[in-house]
Design a protein around this motif. Structure first.
Motif, PDB file in Angstrom:
ATOM      1  N   SER A  97       0.839  -1.202   0.000  1.00 40.92           N
ATOM      2  CA  SER A  97       0.000   0.000   0.000  1.00 40.92           C
ATOM      3  C   SER A  97       0.873   1.251   0.000  1.00 40.92           C
ATOM      4  O   SER A  97       1.720   1.431   0.884  1.00 40.92           O
ATOM      5  CB  SER A  97      -0.918   0.008   1.230  1.00 40.92           C
ATOM      6  OG  SER A  97      -1.534   1.271   1.368  1.00 40.92           O
TER       7      SER A  97
ATOM      8  N   ASP B 208      -0.235   4.144   0.605  1.00 42.07           N
ATOM      9  CA  ASP B 208      -0.676   4.947   1.751  1.00 42.07           C
ATOM     10  C   ASP B 208       0.084   4.562   3.016  1.00 42.07           C
ATOM     11  O   ASP B 208       0.484   5.429   3.800  1.00 42.07           O
ATOM     12  CB  ASP B 208      -2.181   4.773   1.985  1.00 42.07           C
ATOM     13  CG  ASP B 208      -3.012   5.541   0.970  1.00 42.07           C
ATOM     14  OD1 ASP B 208      -2.437   6.437   0.324  1.00 42.07           O
ATOM     15  OD2 ASP B 208      -4.203   5.255   0.837  1.00 42.07           O
ATOM     16  N   ASP B 209       0.269   3.248   3.229  1.00 43.35           N
ATOM     17  CA  ASP B 209       1.010   2.794   4.412  1.00 43.35           C
ATOM     18  C   ASP B 209       2.433   3.338   4.391  1.00 43.35           C
ATOM     19  O   ASP B 209       2.959   3.789   5.415  1.00 43.35           O
ATOM     20  CB  ASP B 209       1.035   1.263   4.469  1.00 43.35           C
ATOM     21  CG  ASP B 209      -0.325   0.676   4.821  1.00 43.35           C
ATOM     22  OD1 ASP B 209      -1.203   1.455   5.240  1.00 43.35           O
ATOM     23  OD2 ASP B 209      -0.503  -0.551   4.652  1.00 43.35           O
TER      24      ASP B 209
ATOM     25  N   TYR C  83       3.438   6.008   2.826  1.00 40.63           N
ATOM     26  CA  TYR C  83       3.379   7.460   3.002  1.00 40.63           C
ATOM     27  C   TYR C  83       3.388   7.822   4.488  1.00 40.63           C
ATOM     28  O   TYR C  83       4.173   8.658   4.938  1.00 40.63           O
ATOM     29  CB  TYR C  83       2.125   8.010   2.328  1.00 40.63           C
ATOM     30  CG  TYR C  83       1.750   9.410   2.759  1.00 40.63           C
ATOM     31  CD1 TYR C  83       2.401  10.523   2.231  1.00 40.63           C
ATOM     32  CD2 TYR C  83       0.764   9.618   3.724  1.00 40.63           C
ATOM     33  CE1 TYR C  83       2.067  11.805   2.634  1.00 40.63           C
ATOM     34  CE2 TYR C  83       0.423  10.905   4.135  1.00 40.63           C
ATOM     35  CZ  TYR C  83       1.082  11.989   3.589  1.00 40.63           C
ATOM     36  OH  TYR C  83       0.762  13.250   4.006  1.00 40.63           O
ATOM     37  N   TYR C  84       2.513   7.203   5.267  1.00 44.44           N
ATOM     38  CA  TYR C  84       2.422   7.542   6.686  1.00 44.44           C
ATOM     39  C   TYR C  84       3.683   7.111   7.451  1.00 44.44           C
ATOM     40  O   TYR C  84       4.140   7.821   8.354  1.00 44.44           O
ATOM     41  CB  TYR C  84       1.175   6.908   7.307  1.00 44.44           C
ATOM     42  CG  TYR C  84      -0.101   7.573   6.875  1.00 44.44           C
ATOM     43  CD1 TYR C  84      -0.375   8.894   7.237  1.00 44.44           C
ATOM     44  CD2 TYR C  84      -1.033   6.912   6.081  1.00 44.44           C
ATOM     45  CE1 TYR C  84      -1.538   9.534   6.833  1.00 44.44           C
ATOM     46  CE2 TYR C  84      -2.202   7.544   5.670  1.00 44.44           C
ATOM     47  CZ  TYR C  84      -2.448   8.857   6.051  1.00 44.44           C
ATOM     48  OH  TYR C  84      -3.599   9.489   5.647  1.00 44.44           O
TER      49      TYR C  84
ATOM     50  N   ASP D 236       4.413  16.449   1.305  1.00 44.32           N
ATOM     51  CA  ASP D 236       3.351  15.941   0.435  1.00 44.32           C
ATOM     52  C   ASP D 236       3.652  16.216  -1.033  1.00 44.32           C
ATOM     53  O   ASP D 236       3.450  15.358  -1.893  1.00 44.32           O
ATOM     54  CB  ASP D 236       2.010  16.583   0.808  1.00 44.32           C
ATOM     55  CG  ASP D 236       1.457  16.041   2.118  1.00 44.32           C
ATOM     56  OD1 ASP D 236       1.991  15.034   2.601  1.00 44.32           O
ATOM     57  OD2 ASP D 236       0.508  16.643   2.654  1.00 44.32           O
TER      58      ASP D 236
ATOM     59  N   VAL E 233      -1.524   6.012  -7.499  1.00 42.79           N
ATOM     60  CA  VAL E 233      -2.648   6.383  -6.640  1.00 42.79           C
ATOM     61  C   VAL E 233      -3.483   5.148  -6.372  1.00 42.79           C
ATOM     62  O   VAL E 233      -3.454   4.187  -7.136  1.00 42.79           O
ATOM     63  CB  VAL E 233      -3.545   7.451  -7.284  1.00 42.79           C
ATOM     64  CG1 VAL E 233      -2.818   8.746  -7.445  1.00 42.79           C
ATOM     65  CG2 VAL E 233      -4.081   6.969  -8.613  1.00 42.79           C
ATOM     66  N   GLU E 234      -4.213   5.168  -5.288  1.00 44.14           N
ATOM     67  CA  GLU E 234      -5.096   4.056  -4.967  1.00 44.14           C
ATOM     68  C   GLU E 234      -6.426   4.251  -5.675  1.00 44.14           C
ATOM     69  O   GLU E 234      -7.009   5.323  -5.641  1.00 44.14           O
ATOM     70  CB  GLU E 234      -5.323   3.997  -3.459  1.00 44.14           C
ATOM     71  CG  GLU E 234      -6.036   2.732  -3.023  1.00 44.14           C
ATOM     72  CD  GLU E 234      -6.042   2.593  -1.518  1.00 44.14           C
ATOM     73  OE1 GLU E 234      -6.695   1.663  -1.033  1.00 44.14           O
ATOM     74  OE2 GLU E 234      -5.423   3.425  -0.851  1.00 44.14           O
TER      75      GLU E 234
ATOM     76  N   ASP F 136      -4.631  -1.593  -6.058  1.00 41.92           N
ATOM     77  CA  ASP F 136      -3.858  -0.448  -6.523  1.00 41.92           C
ATOM     78  C   ASP F 136      -3.815  -0.434  -8.036  1.00 41.92           C
ATOM     79  O   ASP F 136      -3.744  -1.473  -8.690  1.00 41.92           O
ATOM     80  CB  ASP F 136      -2.409  -0.510  -6.008  1.00 41.92           C
ATOM     81  CG  ASP F 136      -2.334  -0.280  -4.516  1.00 41.92           C
ATOM     82  OD1 ASP F 136      -3.238   0.383  -3.991  1.00 41.92           O
ATOM     83  OD2 ASP F 136      -1.384  -0.769  -3.888  1.00 41.92           O
TER      84      ASP F 136
ATOM     85  N   ASP G 135      -7.577  10.514  -6.251  1.00 38.16           N
ATOM     86  CA  ASP G 135      -6.318  10.836  -5.579  1.00 38.16           C
ATOM     87  C   ASP G 135      -6.640  11.286  -4.174  1.00 38.16           C
ATOM     88  O   ASP G 135      -7.570  12.060  -3.972  1.00 38.16           O
ATOM     89  CB  ASP G 135      -5.578  11.996  -6.276  1.00 38.16           C
ATOM     90  CG  ASP G 135      -5.064  11.605  -7.646  1.00 38.16           C
ATOM     91  OD1 ASP G 135      -4.729  10.430  -7.816  1.00 38.16           O
ATOM     92  OD2 ASP G 135      -5.013  12.476  -8.520  1.00 38.16           O
ATOM     93  N   GLN G 136      -5.848  10.826  -3.202  1.00 38.70           N
ATOM     94  CA  GLN G 136      -5.982  11.367  -1.857  1.00 38.70           C
ATOM     95  C   GLN G 136      -5.043  12.555  -1.765  1.00 38.70           C
ATOM     96  O   GLN G 136      -3.828  12.414  -1.819  1.00 38.70           O
ATOM     97  CB  GLN G 136      -5.611  10.337  -0.799  1.00 38.70           C
ATOM     98  CG  GLN G 136      -5.823  10.864   0.611  1.00 38.70           C
ATOM     99  CD  GLN G 136      -5.654   9.773   1.645  1.00 38.70           C
ATOM    100  OE1 GLN G 136      -5.543   8.609   1.322  1.00 38.70           O
ATOM    101  NE2 GLN G 136      -5.615  10.165   2.894  1.00 38.70           N
TER     102      GLN G 136
ATOM    103  N   GLU H  61     -14.103  12.734  -3.407  1.00 40.36           N
ATOM    104  CA  GLU H  61     -13.224  12.122  -2.413  1.00 40.36           C
ATOM    105  C   GLU H  61     -13.820  10.912  -1.713  1.00 40.36           C
ATOM    106  O   GLU H  61     -13.087  10.064  -1.230  1.00 40.36           O
ATOM    107  CB  GLU H  61     -12.826  13.158  -1.353  1.00 40.36           C
ATOM    108  CG  GLU H  61     -12.004  14.291  -1.913  1.00 40.36           C
ATOM    109  CD  GLU H  61     -11.338  15.095  -0.830  1.00 40.36           C
ATOM    110  OE1 GLU H  61     -10.119  15.295  -0.934  1.00 40.36           O
ATOM    111  OE2 GLU H  61     -12.017  15.507   0.129  1.00 40.36           O
TER     112      GLU H  61
END
Length: 396
Positions: free
Chosen positions: A42, A44-45, A47-48, A65, A75-76, A84, A171-172, A330
């Protein structure tokens, strides 16, 4: 790969040290993030994790960012929250340019057809596509992908909008809070906002009443007779709801000027953020907009109807975002944005919408026309004259 990522962050002027970089590598080695059940990692994982390991001050989150988005182009895909889109599908090799005649020939799908077709494409697509009209790809006329053209599509993996025609954006994105200390050019805005201010005498006698003191002293044969009155307080209450992100990025400076002026002029000012259209929640901090939500129903119940409601936004979006359940770019909102706008305007009878877009383009934006109808034509441009007219309306 991560060495290049590290140097990308340094190039973005982020104070990232080798020690912090080694901490990130150690976390990855220890399996803090790993493959999911389908074997995919992921983004996202990561990223954090990388932000936690590498960034030690929230003021650098925006730089991080932007650097992260510049380096990782994947992007997810939110249509299926567990899968993905492969990064290779979204890599930009070319950007499509079409003539007006060619654009006019491209047919657009309706909302239901668009959503259903996206699910089918993701199930059947196995490789990268470029320059096509059907699959998820880049540089073509397909409704799904990036750097192409479609009169009504879903943008995936593109850093920002180009044609303002996407009905959904997978996109987040991270948004910045508006700066309420911005002072450049705010003086004229303060003067315009001041038309709304109403003062009332309240509290104990704390302020010298000069005129009454002079009158009383003269009537008392010159003996000083000091008269006091309660201090004047600004009685106006304002609920400010501000659109942030996306097309509003073009107007950040002017909105910051207005926000700064409003905070200086109104003692009773409450503000919240939304994106494009108001739905079932808003937020006060853009970094934590998904973790610190304020339900719109709670906001309606919290503030009395004597608050003046002011929306600030360009009203530039797909009409689906206003009129269609699930139309938000979103997330899948259960109720249409129009429902929430009507609830807010019913709860706060004194309302207006301030639009930073030039008034000359309003007639060409379908979504602006829809918002104007929902606002009973109470939409004003973000100009000195427009603000004065809006404040005059709210003060009646």
């Amino acid at each position: 790969m991560l060495i290049d990522f590290f140097y990308t962050l340094r190039s973005a002027k982020l104070p990232v040290s080798v020690k912090e970089y080694l901490t990130l590598l150690e976390a990855i080695k220890e399996g803090v993030v790993g493959p999911e059940s389908d074997g995919a990692y992921s983004i996202d994982d990561f990223y954090y994790l990388s932000r936690t390991a590498l960034v030690k001050d929230e003021k650098h989150y925006d730089k991080f960012d932007r650097a992260f988005a510049a380096y990782f182009k994947g992007v997810e895909l939110l249509a299926d929250f567990t899968k993905d889109v492969p990064l290779e599908w979204l890599r930009k090799n070319l950007e499509l340019e079409l003539s007006p005649e060619e654009k006019a020939k491209i047919e657009k799908m309706g909302w239901d057809e668009l959503m259903e077709t996206l699910k089918k494409r993701f199930e059947e697509q196995k490789e990268r596509h470029e320059g096509g009209s059907k699959m998820i790809g880049t540089g073509g006329t397909s409704p799904f992908g990036a750097y192409g053209f479609n009169p009504q599509g879903i943008r995936i993996g593109q850093d920002k909008g180009r044609n303002k025609s996407a009905v959904k954006v997978w996109d987040q994105r991270a948004y910045k809070d508006y700066d309420d200390t911005q002072e450049l050019g705010t003086r004229n805005i303060k003067v315009a906002l001041r038309r709304l201010r109403k003062f009332a005498r309240e509290g104990s006698a704390e302020e010298l009443d000069l005129d009454d003191t002079i009158r009383s002293t003269a009537a008392n044969a010159g003996w000083l007779d000091i008269k006091m009155v309660p201090e004047r307080h600004n009685n106006v209450k304002v609920l400010l709801l501000m659109d942030v992100g996306g097309t509003m990025d073009e107007h950040i400076h002017r909105v910051e000027e207005m926000f700064s002026a409003a905070k200086a002029e109104f003692k009773h000012l409450e503000f919240y953020y939304f994106h494009n259209c108001v739905y079932d929640f808003m937020w006060k901090n853009n970094r934590r907009r998904f973790s610190e939500k304020f339900p719109t129903w709670d906001i309606i119940r919290k503030y009395n109807k004597d608050y003046k409601l002011v929306f600030v936004g360009d009203a530039t979006m797909s009409p689906y975002e206003i009129l269609q359940p699930g139309g938000s770019v979103e997330y899948n909102n259960e109720e249409a944005g129009a429902e929430w706008l009507q609830r807010l305007t019913n709860a706060f009878p004194k309302f207006a919408w301030i639009n930073p877009e030039p008034q000359g383009v309003w007639q060409y934006r379908q979504s602006i026309s829809v918002i104007q109808q929902l606002m009973n034509q109470r939409m004003y441009p973000l100009t000195i004259k427009g603000l004065e007219e809006a404040m005059r309306l709210l003060s009646k």
